[in-house]
Design a protein around this motif. Structure first.
Motif, PDB file in Angstrom:
ATOM      1  N   ARG A  57       0.828  -1.213   0.000  1.00 10.20           N
ATOM      2  CA  ARG A  57       0.000   0.000   0.000  1.00 10.20           C
ATOM      3  C   ARG A  57       0.859   1.259   0.000  1.00 10.20           C
ATOM      4  O   ARG A  57       0.626   2.203  -0.763  1.00 10.20           O
ATOM      5  CB  ARG A  57      -0.946   0.004   1.198  1.00 10.20           C
ATOM      6  N   ARG A  58       1.882   1.308   0.852  1.00 11.65           N
ATOM      7  CA  ARG A  58       2.734   2.498   0.922  1.00 11.65           C
ATOM      8  C   ARG A  58       3.477   2.703  -0.393  1.00 11.65           C
ATOM      9  O   ARG A  58       3.555   3.815  -0.912  1.00 11.65           O
ATOM     10  CB  ARG A  58       3.722   2.376   2.078  1.00 11.65           C
ATOM     11  N   TYR A  59       4.004   1.626  -0.951  1.00  5.80           N
ATOM     12  CA  TYR A  59       4.769   1.761  -2.179  1.00  5.80           C
ATOM     13  C   TYR A  59       3.873   2.136  -3.349  1.00  5.80           C
ATOM     14  O   TYR A  59       4.300   2.868  -4.245  1.00  5.80           O
ATOM     15  CB  TYR A  59       5.567   0.486  -2.457  1.00  5.80           C
ATOM     16  N   GLU A  60       2.649   1.646  -3.349  1.00  7.52           N
ATOM     17  CA  GLU A  60       1.720   2.028  -4.412  1.00  7.52           C
ATOM     18  C   GLU A  60       1.433   3.532  -4.347  1.00  7.52           C
ATOM     19  O   GLU A  60       1.375   4.196  -5.384  1.00  7.52           O
ATOM     20  CB  GLU A  60       0.423   1.222  -4.332  1.00  7.52           C
ATOM     21  N   ARG A  61       1.295   4.078  -3.148  1.00  8.37           N
ATOM     22  CA  ARG A  61       1.112   5.538  -3.009  1.00  8.37           C
ATOM     23  C   ARG A  61       2.318   6.283  -3.592  1.00  8.37           C
ATOM     24  O   ARG A  61       2.179   7.272  -4.305  1.00  8.37           O
ATOM     25  CB  ARG A  61       0.925   5.936  -1.541  1.00  8.37           C
ATOM     26  N   TYR A  62       3.503   5.786  -3.255  1.00  8.86           N
ATOM     27  CA  TYR A  62       4.735   6.402  -3.736  1.00  8.86           C
ATOM     28  C   TYR A  62       4.815   6.337  -5.267  1.00  8.86           C
ATOM     29  O   TYR A  62       5.056   7.349  -5.931  1.00  8.86           O
ATOM     30  CB  TYR A  62       5.931   5.696  -3.082  1.00  8.86           C
ATOM     31  N   LEU A  63       4.589   5.155  -5.814  1.00  7.19           N
ATOM     32  CA  LEU A  63       4.669   5.015  -7.266  1.00  7.19           C
ATOM     33  C   LEU A  63       3.584   5.826  -7.967  1.00  7.19           C
ATOM     34  O   LEU A  63       3.818   6.383  -9.044  1.00  7.19           O
ATOM     35  CB  LEU A  63       4.591   3.542  -7.667  1.00  7.19           C
ATOM     36  N   ASP A  64       2.403   5.905  -7.363  1.00  3.68           N
ATOM     37  CA  ASP A  64       1.343   6.749  -7.928  1.00  3.68           C
ATOM     38  C   ASP A  64       1.791   8.208  -7.997  1.00  3.68           C
ATOM     39  O   ASP A  64       1.522   8.899  -8.985  1.00  3.68           O
ATOM     40  CB  ASP A  64       0.050   6.638  -7.116  1.00  3.68           C
ATOM     41  N   ASP A  65       2.474   8.692  -6.955  1.00  4.31           N
ATOM     42  CA  ASP A  65       3.006  10.058  -6.962  1.00  4.31           C
ATOM     43  C   ASP A  65       3.992  10.247  -8.119  1.00  4.31           C
ATOM     44  O   ASP A  65       3.953  11.258  -8.831  1.00  4.31           O
ATOM     45  CB  ASP A  65       3.716  10.393  -5.644  1.00  4.31           C
ATOM     46  N   LEU A  66       4.877   9.270  -8.286  1.00  5.61           N
ATOM     47  CA  LEU A  66       5.868   9.369  -9.361  1.00  5.61           C
ATOM     48  C   LEU A  66       5.203   9.319 -10.728  1.00  5.61           C
ATOM     49  O   LEU A  66       5.544  10.106 -11.627  1.00  5.61           O
ATOM     50  CB  LEU A  66       6.903   8.246  -9.243  1.00  5.61           C
ATOM     51  N   ARG A  67       4.266   8.397 -10.905  1.00 10.66           N
ATOM     52  CA  ARG A  67       3.567   8.281 -12.197  1.00 10.66           C
ATOM     53  C   ARG A  67       2.796   9.556 -12.524  1.00 10.66           C
ATOM     54  O   ARG A  67       2.812  10.025 -13.667  1.00 10.66           O
ATOM     55  CB  ARG A  67       2.607   7.096 -12.167  1.00 10.66           C
ATOM     56  N   ARG A  68       2.124  10.096 -11.529  1.00  5.68           N
ATOM     57  CA  ARG A  68       1.361  11.328 -11.730  1.00  5.68           C
ATOM     58  C   ARG A  68       2.305  12.458 -12.166  1.00  5.68           C
ATOM     59  O   ARG A  68       2.011  13.203 -13.102  1.00  5.68           O
ATOM     60  CB  ARG A  68       0.605  11.700 -10.460  1.00  5.68           C
ATOM     61  N   ALA A  69       3.443  12.555 -11.517  1.00  5.20           N
ATOM     62  CA  ALA A  69       4.407  13.604 -11.865  1.00  5.20           C
ATOM     63  C   ALA A  69       4.920  13.427 -13.290  1.00  5.20           C
ATOM     64  O   ALA A  69       5.014  14.409 -14.041  1.00  5.20           O
ATOM     65  CB  ALA A  69       5.574  13.597 -10.878  1.00  5.20           C
ATOM     66  N   THR A  70       5.227  12.205 -13.676  1.00  6.35           N
ATOM     67  CA  THR A  70       5.739  11.991 -15.033  1.00  6.35           C
ATOM     68  C   THR A  70       4.633  12.163 -16.072  1.00  6.35           C
ATOM     69  O   THR A  70       4.881  12.693 -17.151  1.00  6.35           O
ATOM     70  CB  THR A  70       6.403  10.613 -15.188  1.00  6.35           C
ATOM     71  N   ASP A  71       3.420  11.761 -15.747  1.00  2.00           N
ATOM     72  CA  ASP A  71       2.300  11.920 -16.684  1.00  2.00           C
ATOM     73  C   ASP A  71       1.984  13.391 -16.931  1.00  2.00           C
ATOM     74  O   ASP A  71       1.583  13.760 -18.032  1.00  2.00           O
ATOM     75  CB  ASP A  71       1.041  11.219 -16.165  1.00  2.00           C
ATOM     76  N   GLU A  72       2.155  14.214 -15.911  1.00  2.00           N
ATOM     77  CA  GLU A  72       1.839  15.639 -16.026  1.00  2.00           C
ATOM     78  C   GLU A  72       2.985  16.445 -16.634  1.00  2.00           C
ATOM     79  O   GLU A  72       2.784  17.586 -17.057  1.00  2.00           O
ATOM     80  CB  GLU A  72       1.463  16.208 -14.659  1.00  2.00           C
ATOM     81  N   ALA A  73       4.160  15.854 -16.698  1.00  2.00           N
ATOM     82  CA  ALA A  73       5.327  16.556 -17.231  1.00  2.00           C
ATOM     83  C   ALA A  73       5.303  16.560 -18.759  1.00  2.00           C
ATOM     84  O   ALA A  73       4.761  15.651 -19.385  1.00  2.00           O
ATOM     85  CB  ALA A  73       6.611  15.880 -16.745  1.00  2.00           C
ATOM     86  N   THR A  74       5.912  17.572 -19.317  1.00  2.00           N
ATOM     87  CA  THR A  74       6.064  17.581 -20.764  1.00  2.00           C
ATOM     88  C   THR A  74       7.187  16.616 -21.132  1.00  2.00           C
ATOM     89  O   THR A  74       8.131  16.429 -20.352  1.00  2.00           O
ATOM     90  CB  THR A  74       6.402  18.995 -21.273  1.00  2.00           C
TER      91      THR A  74
END
Length: 190
Positions: A58-75
């Motif tokens: 659960r904790r790691y999924e939160r972390y990876l979700d943060d990273l994925r969201r950041a990369t998805d929103e980046a140009t």
């Protein structure tokens, strides 16, 4: 209500395991601080090891979700930097004692290899997320660069308890552009 108790157990266990260690934190302490009966814990998790595995996932999924969201929103061209910045925010807000997954690998390698294996799988998943950011930036796979970035991020995790999150993230923000600009030999990947 049962899902709420499960979440309360996971929140409490995560806080205690992260602060005090997995072996040092007993089930009685988790249930007492969560305010639930011991049987409630075992209705949700058949063993302490199952609770630990659920906390890590659960904790790691939160972390990876943060990273994925950041990369998805980046140009494109900025995805890896955005991922590193999300990692810095995680260190500053959530992981001021280092990486719980690395702690689990260290504590369970000899005693419960399945938990250590789960930790390695989670780190490989992180490597995949980093690799996706690299592909987004470069339109090409570069496994060596993804590994290089993983090494830098994990090194930052390890040093947070020594240098403090603000110092580590300051250095990390300065290092990441240099790492990303360095040439790699994609065939050097073992």
């Amino acid at each position: 209500m049962p899902a709420r108790k499960r979440d309360t157990l996971l929140d409490t266990a995560e806080r205690l395991f992260y602060a005090e260690g997995f072996h040092a934190t007993g089930i009685d302490r988790v249930v007492a601080e969560a305010g639930v009966a011991r049987m409630t814990l075992y209705n949700h998790f058949p063993s302490k090891e199952a609770l630990i595995e659920a906390v890590l996932a659960r904790r790691y999924e939160r972390y990876l979700d943060d990273l994925r969201r950041a990369t998805d929103e980046a140009t494109p061209g900025d995805a890896a930097v955005a991922l590193a910045e999300a990692h810095c925010r995680w260190l500053e807000t959530t992981a001021n004692r280092g990486c719980i997954v690395l702690k689990a690998i260290g504590e369970f390698e000899q005693h419960h290899p399945a938990i250590a294996d789960q930790g390695r799988r989670l780190k490989r998943e992180l490597l995949g997320v980093i690799g996706q950011a690299i592909v987004r930036d470069r339109s090409a796979d570069d496994p060596a660069m993804a590994e290089r970035l993983l090494v830098v991020l994990e090194g930052a995790d390890a040093l947070v308890p020594v240098l403090g999150a603000s110092t580590v993230t300051s250095h990390l923000r300065a290092i990441i552009p240099v790492v990303l600009a360095s040439p790699t030999n994609a065939h050097a990947h073992p």
